[in-house]
Design a protein around this motif. Structure first.
Motif, PDB file in Angstrom:
ATOM      1  N   TRP A   2       0.861  -1.236   0.038  1.00  0.00           N
ATOM      2  CA  TRP A   2       0.030   0.116  -0.020  1.00  0.00           C
ATOM      3  C   TRP A   2       1.048   1.287  -0.181  1.00  0.00           C
ATOM      4  CZ3 TRP A   2      -0.777   4.458   2.640  1.00  0.00           C
ATOM      5  CH2 TRP A   2      -2.040   5.249   2.474  1.00  0.00           C
ATOM      6  N   LEU A   3       1.928   1.334   0.899  1.00  0.00           N
ATOM      7  CA  LEU A   3       2.634   2.393   0.667  1.00  0.00           C
ATOM      8  C   LEU A   3       3.399   2.570  -0.545  1.00  0.00           C
ATOM      9  CD1 LEU A   3       4.167   2.262   4.554  1.00  0.00           C
ATOM     10  CD2 LEU A   3       2.644   3.993   3.558  1.00  0.00           C
ATOM     11  N   SER A   4       3.920   1.410  -1.064  1.00  0.00           N
ATOM     12  CA  SER A   4       4.648   1.555  -2.490  1.00  0.00           C
ATOM     13  C   SER A   4       3.796   2.223  -3.563  1.00  0.00           C
ATOM     14  CB  SER A   4       5.024   0.331  -2.969  1.00  0.00           C
ATOM     15  OG  SER A   4       5.926  -0.307  -2.060  1.00  0.00           O
ATOM     16  N   ARG A   5       2.387   1.972  -3.421  1.00  0.00           N
ATOM     17  CA  ARG A   5       1.332   2.786  -4.229  1.00  0.00           C
ATOM     18  C   ARG A   5       1.249   4.303  -3.802  1.00  0.00           C
ATOM     19  NH1 ARG A   5      -3.893  -0.049  -3.185  1.00  0.00           N
ATOM     20  NH2 ARG A   5      -4.453   1.630  -4.545  1.00  0.00           N
ATOM     21  N   TYR A   6       1.266   4.344  -2.640  1.00  0.00           N
ATOM     22  CA  TYR A   6       0.980   5.707  -2.032  1.00  0.00           C
ATOM     23  C   TYR A   6       2.182   6.613  -2.504  1.00  0.00           C
ATOM     24  CZ  TYR A   6       0.891   9.373   1.444  1.00  0.00           C
ATOM     25  OH  TYR A   6       1.016  10.786   2.131  1.00  0.00           O
ATOM     26  N   PHE A   7       3.561   6.204  -2.235  1.00  0.00           N
ATOM     27  CA  PHE A   7       4.431   7.115  -2.668  1.00  0.00           C
ATOM     28  C   PHE A   7       4.749   7.122  -3.892  1.00  0.00           C
ATOM     29  CE2 PHE A   7       5.957   6.248   2.004  1.00  0.00           C
ATOM     30  CZ  PHE A   7       6.106   7.635   2.341  1.00  0.00           C
ATOM     31  N   ALA A   8       4.073   6.492  -5.021  1.00  0.00           N
ATOM     32  CA  ALA A   8       4.221   6.312  -6.330  1.00  0.00           C
ATOM     33  C   ALA A   8       3.504   7.747  -7.035  1.00  0.00           C
ATOM     34  CB  ALA A   8       3.512   5.167  -7.117  1.00  0.00           C
ATOM     35  N   GLN A   9       2.606   8.268  -5.919  1.00  0.00           N
ATOM     36  CA  GLN A   9       2.015   9.292  -6.764  1.00  0.00           C
ATOM     37  C   GLN A   9       2.646  10.775  -6.594  1.00  0.00           C
ATOM     38  OE1 GLN A   9      -0.621   8.879  -8.451  1.00  0.00           O
ATOM     39  NE2 GLN A   9      -0.381   6.670  -7.896  1.00  0.00           N
ATOM     40  N   ASP A  10       2.536  11.661  -7.547  1.00  0.00           N
ATOM     41  CA  ASP A  10       3.100  13.105  -7.270  1.00  0.00           C
ATOM     42  C   ASP A  10       2.819  13.648  -5.722  1.00  0.00           C
ATOM     43  OD1 ASP A  10       4.124  15.491  -7.441  1.00  0.00           O
ATOM     44  OD2 ASP A  10       3.272  16.189  -9.249  1.00  0.00           O
ATOM     45  N   ARG A  11       3.766  14.090  -4.967  1.00  0.00           N
ATOM     46  CA  ARG A  11       3.554  14.349  -3.698  1.00  0.00           C
ATOM     47  C   ARG A  11       3.125  15.757  -3.606  1.00  0.00           C
ATOM     48  NH1 ARG A  11       8.996  14.661  -0.712  1.00  0.00           N
ATOM     49  NH2 ARG A  11       9.872  15.383  -2.954  1.00  0.00           N
ATOM     50  N   CYS A  12       3.395  16.745  -4.708  1.00  0.00           N
ATOM     51  CA  CYS A  12       2.691  17.942  -4.477  1.00  0.00           C
ATOM     52  C   CYS A  12       1.556  18.138  -5.173  1.00  0.00           C
ATOM     53  CB  CYS A  12       3.831  18.859  -5.049  1.00  0.00           C
ATOM     54  SG  CYS A  12       5.240  19.028  -4.076  1.00  0.00           S
ATOM     55  N   ASP A  13       0.843  17.166  -5.973  1.00  0.00           N
ATOM     56  CA  ASP A  13      -0.350  17.642  -6.806  1.00  0.00           C
ATOM     57  C   ASP A  13      -0.901  16.231  -6.914  1.00  0.00           C
ATOM     58  OD1 ASP A  13      -2.020  19.007  -8.455  1.00  0.00           O
ATOM     59  OD2 ASP A  13      -1.036  18.731 -10.196  1.00  0.00           O
ATOM     60  N   ARG A  14      -1.578  15.747  -5.821  1.00  0.00           N
ATOM     61  CA  ARG A  14      -2.519  14.600  -5.857  1.00  0.00           C
ATOM     62  C   ARG A  14      -3.789  15.119  -5.637  1.00  0.00           C
ATOM     63  NH1 ARG A  14       0.759  11.756  -1.056  1.00  0.00           N
ATOM     64  NH2 ARG A  14       0.692  13.837  -0.156  1.00  0.00           N
ATOM     65  N   THR A  15      -4.650  14.046  -6.215  1.00  0.00           N
ATOM     66  CA  THR A  15      -6.179  14.166  -6.342  1.00  0.00           C
ATOM     67  C   THR A  15      -6.503  13.004  -5.169  1.00  0.00           C
ATOM     68  OG1 THR A  15      -6.379  13.090  -8.199  1.00  0.00           O
ATOM     69  CG2 THR A  15      -6.090  15.230  -8.442  1.00  0.00           C
ATOM     70  N   ASP A  16      -7.865  13.066  -4.909  1.00  0.00           N
ATOM     71  CA  ASP A  16      -8.670  12.169  -4.224  1.00  0.00           C
ATOM     72  C   ASP A  16      -8.621  10.657  -4.924  1.00  0.00           C
ATOM     73  OD1 ASP A  16      -9.149  13.474  -2.127  1.00  0.00           O
ATOM     74  OD2 ASP A  16     -11.167  13.934  -2.632  1.00  0.00           O
ATOM     75  N   ARG A  17      -8.704  10.898  -6.388  1.00  0.00           N
ATOM     76  CA  ARG A  17      -8.872   9.775  -7.126  1.00  0.00           C
ATOM     77  C   ARG A  17      -7.504   8.844  -7.362  1.00  0.00           C
ATOM     78  NH1 ARG A  17     -11.564  10.531 -12.932  1.00  0.00           N
ATOM     79  NH2 ARG A  17     -13.120  11.021 -11.438  1.00  0.00           N
ATOM     80  N   GLU A  18      -6.319   9.867  -7.085  1.00  0.00           N
ATOM     81  CA  GLU A  18      -4.990   9.037  -7.243  1.00  0.00           C
ATOM     82  C   GLU A  18      -4.235   8.571  -5.910  1.00  0.00           C
ATOM     83  OE1 GLU A  18      -3.147  12.020 -10.687  1.00  0.00           O
ATOM     84  OE2 GLU A  18      -2.893  12.492  -8.547  1.00  0.00           O
ATOM     85  N   VAL A  19      -4.870   8.849  -4.885  1.00  0.00           N
ATOM     86  CA  VAL A  19      -4.410   8.496  -3.547  1.00  0.00           C
ATOM     87  C   VAL A  19      -5.111   7.111  -3.276  1.00  0.00           C
ATOM     88  CG1 VAL A  19      -4.361   8.985  -1.057  1.00  0.00           C
ATOM     89  CG2 VAL A  19      -3.871  10.695  -2.793  1.00  0.00           C
ATOM     90  N   PRO A  20      -4.422   5.914  -2.884  1.00  0.00           N
ATOM     91  CA  PRO A  20      -5.264   4.799  -2.337  1.00  0.00           C
ATOM     92  C   PRO A  20      -5.735   4.911  -1.105  1.00  0.00           C
ATOM     93  CG  PRO A  20      -2.574   4.710  -2.197  1.00  0.00           C
ATOM     94  CD  PRO A  20      -2.927   5.877  -2.791  1.00  0.00           C
ATOM     95  N   SER A  21      -7.118   4.300  -1.137  1.00  0.00           N
ATOM     96  CA  SER A  21      -7.990   4.320   0.090  1.00  0.00           C
ATOM     97  C   SER A  21      -7.468   3.692   1.146  1.00  0.00           C
ATOM     98  CB  SER A  21      -9.455   3.790  -0.513  1.00  0.00           C
ATOM     99  OG  SER A  21      -9.764   4.571  -1.448  1.00  0.00           O
TER     100      SER A  21
END
Length: 460
Positions: free
Chosen positions: A440-459
């Motif tokens: 889960w953390l690997s998926r979480y850190f795969a997103q852009d840290r400064c411009d994330r949306t609700d859809r991109e962040v794992p639940s």
């Protein structure tokens, strides 16, 4: 009846040898104002260094800046006031007319009275300078130390003592000494903070900045400027031929011109501050700039619990960096190690828990981002849960308890729902299996840290 002894028959008596009179300079050195002024400067500088020790022990540039600033800001006004009081001594005693008939000339008399005070002040300053250097040595990283740094401030003390003595000899006013000290304090403070070209003519032309390294000859040039001005004042006041004051005036003009012409070349940025020293056994790597190289093991130990919780997680930044300016895309900034006294004190990390929490916040995408934004609700919820798990903080827990207490007392149902939702998200992350959490953390850190949306962040 015995005959009286003739004069030539009387036994000769031995003449008692006369002890030579002590030199007047010795009396001036051991008695009077000079020893007390030296003691006062030692106590003042010692108290100043002790009270500010957390902000300079562990950095040579900080140590030298504090030692030079203390010598000038505290010692300069004291030397002016003490010299002025010493210069008016004969007038207060009513012996100025008597001294005028002495064998020694006015210049010799002035130097005989003024130099002991200057010697005591310099000795006090050198003593505290050496003490400060020895106190910082166990914690400071090698490099950045200028052995000649004390010379400029010591010369300023001598110049102030001589100049103050001249003022005291010329101005028949008892309040001249304290007023001269106050004026010197204001003048030296202004010279150390101004941005105009006049700062190069002050006692510290680089302005007491802690991020620069002095060139080795800079203190000697400053010393020549101040001593030449003081010598001109002494000769103009007491020399038999007042024209002799033109020689030090010319020397002062040359030194002042060089100071202004060289300008910012009197100091240079510390090259170690732009070089990193990194660990090789952590992911992300932990890097500190070259001025803090000796503290890298301590910083690594403070961040070890955070690094252990990230073991096996992918898509992390390559390193925590510690350089001025914005970091690269694959880096995260290390929490501030400068100024000293915040997290780093005498080579040790204080408030290690808060230090880890700040590192986790930066890693997740807080202060590193180039603009201020309002996070979507889900992103903020997940970020809070990840921060709580990576870097538990009793301060954050206490704030959360206070929020819960206030929400219950005020009957704020919206805030109560928000707090319960945050707690459920954190509990979900905490109760995951290690393998599931790493994924889960690997998926979480795969997103852009400064411009994330609700859809991109794992639940959660």
């Amino acid at each position: 009846m015995s005959a009286p002894l003739l004069l030539e028959d009387r036994p000769a008596t031995k003449a008692t040898p006369r002890r030579p009179a002590p030199h007047p300079l010795r009396a001036e050195l051991l008695r009077g104002l000079a020893p007390w002024a030296g003691l006062a400067l030692t106590v003042a500088l010692g108290a100043y260094l002790y009270n500010t020790s957390e902000t300079w022990q562990g950095s040579w540039t900080d140590t030298l800046s504090v030692l030079r600033a203390g010598g000038v800001i505290l010692g300069g006004p004291l030397a002016l006031a003490a010299g002025c009081w010493q210069g008016g001594r004969e007038r207060r005693r009513g012996t100025d007319v008597l001294r005028a008939t002495a064998v020694r000339g006015p210049l010799a008399q002035l130097l005989m009275a003024a130099l002991p005070l200057a010697c005591w002040l310099v000795a006090a300053y050198v003593l505290t300078f050496v003490g400060g250097v020895l106190a910082s040595r166990p914690y400071a990283t090698p490099g950045g130390f200028t052995p000649t740094a004390f010379a400029g401030s010591a010369a300023v003390l001598v110049a102030c003592a001589l100049t103050g003595h001249v003022v005291g000899a010329l101005v028949p006013w008892r309040l001249a000494a304290p007023l001269l000290g106050v004026a010197g304090y204001g003048l030296f403070g202004a010279a150390g903070t101004t941005e105009s070209v006049l700062r190069f003519l002050g006692p510290a032309p680089e302005g007491f900045r802690r991020s620069v390294v002095l060139v080795w000859w800079h203190p000697f040039l400053t010393a020549g400027w101040f001593l030449a001005l003081a010598a001109a004042a002494v000769l103009a006041c007491a020399a038999r031929r007042r024209r002799a004051a033109l020689v030090p005036l010319v020397a002062a003009a040359v030194a002042g011109t060089l100071l202004v012409q060289v300008g910012d070349g009197l100091s240079r940025p510390d090259p170690r501050a732009h070089r990193q020293v990194c660990t090789t056994d952590t992911a992300p790597q932990i890097c500190v700039n070259g001025t803090r190289a000796r503290q890298l093991p301590e910083v690594t130990e403070a961040l070890r619990p955070l690094i252990d919780r990230l073991k096996g997680v992918e898509n992390l930044p390559v390193r925590f960096e510690d350089l001025p300016g914005r970091q690269a895309a694959d880096e995260a900034s290390l929490p501030m190690l400068s100024p000293l006294g915040w997290y780093l004190v005498r080579g040790r990390i204080v408030e290690a828990e808060q230090f880890r929490w700040e590192a986790a916040t930066i890693l997740i995408g807080g202060s590193d981002c180039p603009f201020v934004r309002r996070e979507p609700a889900k992103v903020a919820l997940v970020d809070d849960a990840v921060t709580r798990w990576l870097a538990p903080s009793h301060i954050s827990d206490e704030i959360r308890r206070q929020r819960l207490k206030i929400a219950r007392a005020n009957g704020d149902k919206a805030d109560l729902r928000r707090l319960k939702t945050e707690q459920r998200a954190y509990d979900h992350l905490r109760t995951m299996s290690p393998a599931e959490r790493r994924t889960w953390l690997s998926r979480y850190f795969a997103q852009d840290r400064c411009d994330r949306t609700d859809r991109e962040v794992p639940s959660l």
